[in-house]
Design a protein around this motif. Structure first.
Motif, mmCIF file in Angstrom:
data_model
loop_
_atom_site.group_PDB
_atom_site.id
_atom_site.type_symbol
_atom_site.label_atom_id
_atom_site.label_comp_id
_atom_site.label_asym_id
_atom_site.label_seq_id
_atom_site.Cartn_x
_atom_site.Cartn_y
_atom_site.Cartn_z
ATOM 1 N N GLU B 33 0.827 -1.203 0.000
ATOM 2 C CA GLU B 33 0.000 0.000 0.000
ATOM 3 C C GLU B 33 0.862 1.254 0.000
ATOM 4 O OE1 GLU B 33 -3.925 -1.686 2.358
ATOM 5 O OE2 GLU B 33 -2.894 0.120 3.066
ATOM 6 N N GLU B 36 2.306 1.891 -3.294
ATOM 7 C CA GLU B 36 1.318 2.460 -4.192
ATOM 8 C C GLU B 36 1.134 3.959 -3.924
ATOM 9 O OE1 GLU B 36 -2.311 0.249 -4.151
ATOM 10 O OE2 GLU B 36 -3.258 1.560 -5.654
ATOM 11 N N GLU B 37 1.129 4.279 -2.645
ATOM 12 C CA GLU B 37 0.969 5.673 -2.255
ATOM 13 C C GLU B 37 2.123 6.521 -2.780
ATOM 14 O OE1 GLU B 37 0.133 5.520 1.950
ATOM 15 O OE2 GLU B 37 -0.738 7.527 1.856
ATOM 16 N N GLU B 39 4.110 5.823 -5.223
ATOM 17 C CA GLU B 39 4.047 5.855 -6.683
ATOM 18 C C GLU B 39 3.066 6.933 -7.162
ATOM 19 O OE1 GLU B 39 2.972 2.411 -9.616
ATOM 20 O OE2 GLU B 39 4.366 1.731 -8.041
ATOM 21 N N PHE B 40 1.923 6.932 -6.497
ATOM 22 C CA PHE B 40 0.907 7.925 -6.821
ATOM 23 C C PHE B 40 1.454 9.338 -6.625
ATOM 24 C CE2 PHE B 40 -2.439 10.759 -5.215
ATOM 25 C CZ PHE B 40 -3.284 10.773 -6.313
ATOM 26 N N HIS B 41 2.118 9.510 -5.490
ATOM 27 C CA HIS B 41 2.682 10.811 -5.150
ATOM 28 C C HIS B 41 3.658 11.262 -6.247
ATOM 29 C CE1 HIS B 41 3.841 13.545 -1.602
ATOM 30 N NE2 HIS B 41 4.404 14.051 -2.692
ATOM 31 N N ALA B 43 3.844 10.179 -9.326
ATOM 32 C CA ALA B 43 3.152 10.426 -10.607
ATOM 33 C C ALA B 43 2.534 11.817 -10.627
ATOM 34 C CB ALA B 43 2.082 9.359 -10.812
ATOM 35 N N GLU B 44 1.943 12.182 -9.490
ATOM 36 C CA GLU B 44 1.330 13.512 -9.422
ATOM 37 C C GLU B 44 2.390 14.604 -9.574
ATOM 38 O OE1 GLU B 44 -2.076 14.483 -8.824
ATOM 39 O OE2 GLU B 44 -2.420 12.418 -9.495
ATOM 40 N N LEU B 45 3.520 14.383 -8.876
ATOM 41 C CA LEU B 45 4.606 15.361 -8.959
ATOM 42 C C LEU B 45 5.093 15.502 -10.403
ATOM 43 C CD1 LEU B 45 6.876 14.778 -5.822
ATOM 44 C CD2 LEU B 45 5.747 16.902 -6.477
ATOM 45 N N LEU B 67 10.432 14.402 -3.347
ATOM 46 C CA LEU B 67 9.894 13.477 -2.351
ATOM 47 C C LEU B 67 10.998 12.905 -1.459
ATOM 48 C CD1 LEU B 67 7.366 11.971 -1.340
ATOM 49 C CD2 LEU B 67 7.891 10.170 -2.955
ATOM 50 N N VAL B 73 11.900 7.102 2.679
ATOM 51 C CA VAL B 73 10.507 7.293 3.095
ATOM 52 C C VAL B 73 9.987 6.005 3.701
ATOM 53 C CG1 VAL B 73 8.172 7.767 2.296
ATOM 54 C CG2 VAL B 73 10.094 9.018 1.317
ATOM 55 N N VAL B 77 8.597 5.401 7.521
ATOM 56 C CA VAL B 77 7.258 4.900 7.828
ATOM 57 C C VAL B 77 7.347 3.630 8.667
ATOM 58 C CG1 VAL B 77 5.191 3.861 6.815
ATOM 59 C CG2 VAL B 77 6.136 5.955 5.860
#
Lengths: 113, 923
Positions: B33, B36-37, B39-41, B43-45, B67, B73, B77
């Motif tokens: 998870e 995925e988070e 990766e999403f971050h 992609a948005e950047l 990032l 990271v 976490v």
């Protein structure tokens, strides 16, 4: 990006800022980062990477909770939202900050002598 | 400055903790998870940067910078989510286990050697703990107890007279109570009444004062224990308290013991109570089954160790006599009192008694009174004959040996880990390059050695359960010690295992921390020449040299003990070492007098001497080399000896004693049947006594006395000094008295045989049985076996250190083999080249062997020097041997070098059989 002249966030303040950002409604991690930068970039340098541990921390405290949803461009994203106790915590912490910063401000503006 | 953070309360803390514990599970799903988070971050950047006009590559690079490193990271976490320390430890441990499973031989060797070393050391610790450190079980607040001891000019004693103890109880407010007792002795006990088996049994028994149990705070399981009022009360000499173990053995698990009748040494007694099952007496290693009041001494004909002043009446009851000291004393300190206060009060009492009992004008007695002092020792661990200095010493030596073994096992394991560490250089380098810090990698390696040490410790614990029992049997000849696992014993093993882990992990960790990233990765890439870095070689060789040195120390130690034992086994004791049988004779109760009526003795002597194969028979108060001794002060007529009197061992014997044991007389004559009860009193002294008392003047014809008012005794002969009290020491001053002129009980028989003595045992037994019913022969043993038994400690030291040495040698040889074999494998190419350039097989063989022997020789030199110092620990133990015994050292060195040559031979052969072509082509 000029790194040097922006102070790092004080320890613990990131958590408070995240709660503040989420007060307006659920957001995903990237959204929180963008919003954080908008409201603080002028003053603080926020390391986007340190956002995620903070989110875990807040979730463990029970102040936020997360769920998966679709993003604006229809990708799967994890959304965070404030819980009731998170809202109370935000209120309490905000008051504390105000007392603290007010006191600090008064103290520091006093003319010596 | 405190920053206003979000402060959680207690409940909040618990909630977070629960979340963290939950965080330990389902890690894989969470990790996915998070990925995925992230990766999403990213992609948005990227999308944002692209909108700003950056190229796809530039946008991706900028996003990654924004990032931060994804791994960092994740790490952040992870740290937040679970319990990072525990988690990474578990991870490391699991990883370590997997690595071990992959090389089971290495793991088995490491765990086995560590387990052996740890097992040996914890066995020894268990015994030391049981004998010296453990508190008395079943006793209330054992830390308040002290043992009273008496310092006199002649040495330290522990025994007091009964009236003296009564006075202590009255006059020492610093003590809350006193517990007096005899050392445990075995008495003949027969259970009377219904269902009782008729045969008598020898049972550990102890005579105690009436306040014994009350002072110790022992509780009764059944009935009642002795109370203060029992002392001197009518019938007090016919009641007994038994241990719970005795109750269970005789009356069954649920049987009741009180009210039952016992016959002890022929006298009837009644059981009034059973002690708590936790209580095992105050004498470590000897749990009495039966406790009798000290008043019963007379009825039992109890004659234990005794020290007497000036003509006591040993035949009358001992309890009222202040001249007979026979009871050990423990005291419980009164609240807020101190041992020194008690010692001062007790000294006053003891001095008063000493004055009361001394002969006015006797120099010896006056000095005794003047210097007499009572002191106390901690009593929480009870008293123990096992706590002799020699035993402590042997346990200490064995402990040192076991620790050396642990050390060698550590070094060996370190070497194995190091060898594996080299194979893993690439893995470690990769991890370092990905941003793992060096401490994290070091922790991983340490955890692996911790896994090994834990397994070894577990094995050690298992081994020690058996090993400590074996040790007790070997060193003490068996004793009832509580050897079960306790917290302190577990802690000892755990501490040593932890230390072991650190030691084992140190070398590989140090090496990993010195690892240079670039060379390792490059090497890894080439992967054919795994160790161009020169680090490993000196490290591994250093370890092997250490191993060899340590094993030399152990071998020298073992060699010294073996040689010392051999010296003891072959020393001439001054009496026959063969063809003599010892036995102890017990007369049936209540007719003990039979043994020392001259006529009965004569009759038995004649019967025994008539048995075919028996050459001669004699009786004595004690057999040679025993713990029982009787000492008396002797005055020489018409001579002044600086100390006033000489303290002599006194042995009463029949005339045949000297010829039977083959003890030569150097002057005068031996005893004859003509030395009769009412005749002229005579004695024989040994050379030592003659020299001491008579200062070189001819001894024969002189007169001696035991005490000022006693009859004078003429010295008629001088006997050779024989090792009568132990094989180690020259004898003390000894006076032999003829049996006919004393009233001593002569319990011991010496039988000289013309055939092998062991074959005569049953014949001798049957003669005694037919001589009179109820007569009992105990402890029938040949003189060889008897002497061997006295060397039990020497034997066990030689055996155990020998065992340690063999294991150490094997480990060192293994280590040497490993390093050399590895070196040969590494140098295949070079060796091939040598062959190609015309080297002969012998030269290559010699090359490798020389290298092996060089390492071994270096270790041997260091070990030899260390052994010289280490052997000082053992010096007191050695018999007719100096700790620097050259022969031992030379043999040890030769053995080590021979083993080294063997260890180096296989790799050398392999080197010599290298095919130059294949070796050169293999790269």
């Amino acid at each position: 990006m000029a790194k040097t002249d922006k102070p790092e966030l004080l320890q613990g303040t990131l958590d408070l800022l995240v709660l503040k950002v989420l007060e307006l409604g659920p957001r995903h991690g990237y959204g929180i980062a963008v919003r954080l930068e908008q409201i603080s970039d002028a003053v603080f340098q926020v390391n986007q990477g340190s956002l995620y541990p903070a989110l875990v921390r807040l979730e463990q405290q029970g102040w936020i909770h997360s769920h998966w949803g679709a993003s604006e461009n229809n990708r799967r994203a994890k959304y965070y939202s404030l819980t009731r106790s998170g809202r109370l915590q935000l209120q309490a912490e905000t008051e504390r900050w105000e007392r603290f910063s007010g006191a600090m401000g008064r103290l520091l503006s006093q003319v010596p002598g | 400055m405190t920053t206003p953070t979000l402060r959680p309360g207690l409940l909040q803390g618990l909630r977070v903790m629960a979340a963290k514990v939950r965080g330990l599970f389902g890690r894989r799903r969470r990790a996915a998870e998070l990925d995925e988070e992230i990766e999403f971050h990213l992609a948005e950047l990227v999308a944002t940067y692209e909108q700003e006009g950056l190229s796809a590559t530039e946008a991706r690079r900028a996003a990654a910078r924004r990032l931060g490193m994804a791994e960092r990271v994740r790490e952040g976490v992870r740290r937040e989510r679970g319990l990072p320390a525990l988690e990474s430890f578990l991870n490391d441990a699991l990883f370590g286990c997997r690595m071990l499973r992959r090389s089971p031989l290495v793991a088995a060797l490491a765990v086995g050697s560590l387990g052996l070393g740890l097992g040996a050391s914890s066995s020894i610790f268990n015994v030391i703990d049981a004998v010296m450190l453990s508190w008395l079980p079943g006793v209330h607040h054992a830390d308040e107890l002290v043992v009273l001891k008496r310092r006199e000019p002649l040495g330290t004693t522990t025994i007091f007279s009964a009236p003296e103890i009564a006075a202590l109880e009255r006059e020492c407010p610093a003590a809350a109570g006193f517990a007096a007792f005899t050392r445990t002795d075995s008495l003949q006990v027969r259970l009377l009444g219904n269902g009782a088996s008729g045969s008598p049994d020898w049972v550990n028994s102890q005579l105690v004062s009436a306040r014994f149990f009350a002072t110790l705070g022992v509780s009764a399981l059944e009935g009642r224990l002795f109370a203060g009022a029992d002392g001197g009360a009518p019938g007090s000499d016919s009641v007994v308290v038994v241990s719970d173990e005795f109750r269970r053995a005789r009356f069954g698990r649920d049987g009741r013991a009180i009210g039952h009748a016992l016959e002890i040494n022929g006298e009837p007694f009644t059981i009034i109570g059973v002690t708590s099952p936790r209580f095992h007496g105050v004498e470590v290693g000897l749990a009495p089954s039966i406790y009798l009041l000290s008043d019963a001494q007379y009825r039992l004909h109890y004659q234990g160790s005794v020290s007497s002043m000036n003509h006591p009446n040993l035949k009358a009851p001992w309890s009222p006599q202040s001249k007979i000291s026979w009871l050990d004393v423990m005291a419980r300190l009164a609240p807020a009192s101190r041992p020194e206060v008690l010692a001062a009060q007790a000294s006053a009492v003891a001095r008063r008694f000493a004055v009361l009992n001394s002969d006015p004008g006797d120099v010896d007695d006056e000095r005794r009174v003047r210097t007499l002092r009572i002191f106390t020792e901690a009593g929480k661990a009870g008293v123990s004959a096992l706590r002799e200095r020699s035993l402590e010493r042997s346990l200490l030596i064995l402990g040192c040996g076991a620790l050396l073994l642990v050390l060698i096992a550590c070094v060996n394991t370190a070497n194995l880990l190091l060898a594996r560490g080299t194979a893993r250089r690439r893995e470690i380098a990769v991890r370092l390059s990905q941003g793992a810090n060096r401490w994290r990698v070091a922790r991983q390696l340490l955890t692996e050695s911790l896994v090994l040490a834990t397994l070894g410790g577990g094995l050690g614990l298992l081994l020690s359960a058996w090993g400590s029992r074996l040790l007790v049997r070997l060193v003490f000849g068996g004793a009832e010690l509580d050897l079960s696992l306790s917290l302190s014993r577990f802690a000892f093993v755990a501490a040593i295992a932890l230390l072991t882990a650190l030691l084992c992990g140190l070398a590989p960790t140090l090496e990993a921390s010195r690892l240079s990233l670039t060379t390792s990765l490059k090497e890894g890439a080439l992967s054919s020449n795994p160790s161009r870095g020169r680090l490993r070689i000196p490290f591994a060789r250093l370890l092997v040299v250490t191993e060899v040195a340590l094993s030399v120390v152990l071998i020298v130690g073992a060699g010294l003990f073996v040689r010392s034992l051999h010296n003891l086994q072959t020393v001439d004791p001054g009496y026959a070492r063969h063809a003599v049988l010892f036995a102890s004779l017990w007369a049936p109760e209540p007719a003990p007098d039979l043994v020392h009526t001259t006529n009965t003795r004569h009759a038995l002597e004649e019967r025994l001497a008539a048995v075919p194969g028996v050459a001669s028979v004699s009786f004595s108060t004690n057999r040679l080399v025993t713990d029982n001794h009787r000492f008396q002060s002797v005055i020489v007529e018409g001579r002044s000896i600086p100390s006033g009197t000489v303290h002599c061992e006194v042995l009463t014997v029949t005339p045949a004693f000297f010829p039977t044991l083959g003890i030569h007389l150097v002057a005068g004559r031996g005893f004859t049947t003509g030395d009769r009860e009412h005749g002229h009193r005579v004695a024989i002294v040994n050379q030592n006594a003659a020299g001491h008392m008579l200062g070189g003047a001819p001894a024969v014809g002189q007169h001696i006395r035991f005490g000022r008012n006693e009859e004078p005794i003429e010295v008629i002969g001088v006997a050779r000094d024989v090792r009568s009290s132990s094989l180690r020491e020259l004898p003390p001053e000894t006076v032999y008295l003829p049996a006919a002129q004393t009233e001593d009980m002569l319990h011991d028989i010496e039988i000289r045989t013309s055939v092998a003595p062991a074959t005569m045992m049953s014949a001798v037994r049957s003669v005694v049985r037919s001589f009179a019913p109820g007569y009992l022969l105990t402890d029938v043993v040949t003189v060889e076996d008897h002497l061997d038994r006295s060397l039990r400690q020497d034997q066990s030291l030689a055996r155990l250190t020998g065992f340690f040495a063999i294991v150490a040698l094997m480990l060192a040889a293994g280590g040497l083999y490993g390093v050399i074999a590895y070196g040969v494998a590494r140098r295949r190419r070079e060796i091939g080249l040598r062959f190609a350039l015309g080297a002969r097989k012998g030269q290559v063989l010699g090359l490798v062997l020389r290298e092996t022997l060089l390492l071994a020789a270096l270790g041997t030199v260091i070990g030899g020097v260390a052994a010289r110092f280490g052997a000082q620990v053992a010096s007191e133990w050695l018999f007719e041997l100096t700790p620097n015994d050259p022969l031992t050292l030379v043999v040890a060195v030769l053995v080590v070098l021979a083993c080294a040559a063997l260890a180096g031979y296989a790799p050398a052969r392999r080197a010599a059989s290298v095919q130059p072509l294949t070796a050169l082509r293999s790269e």
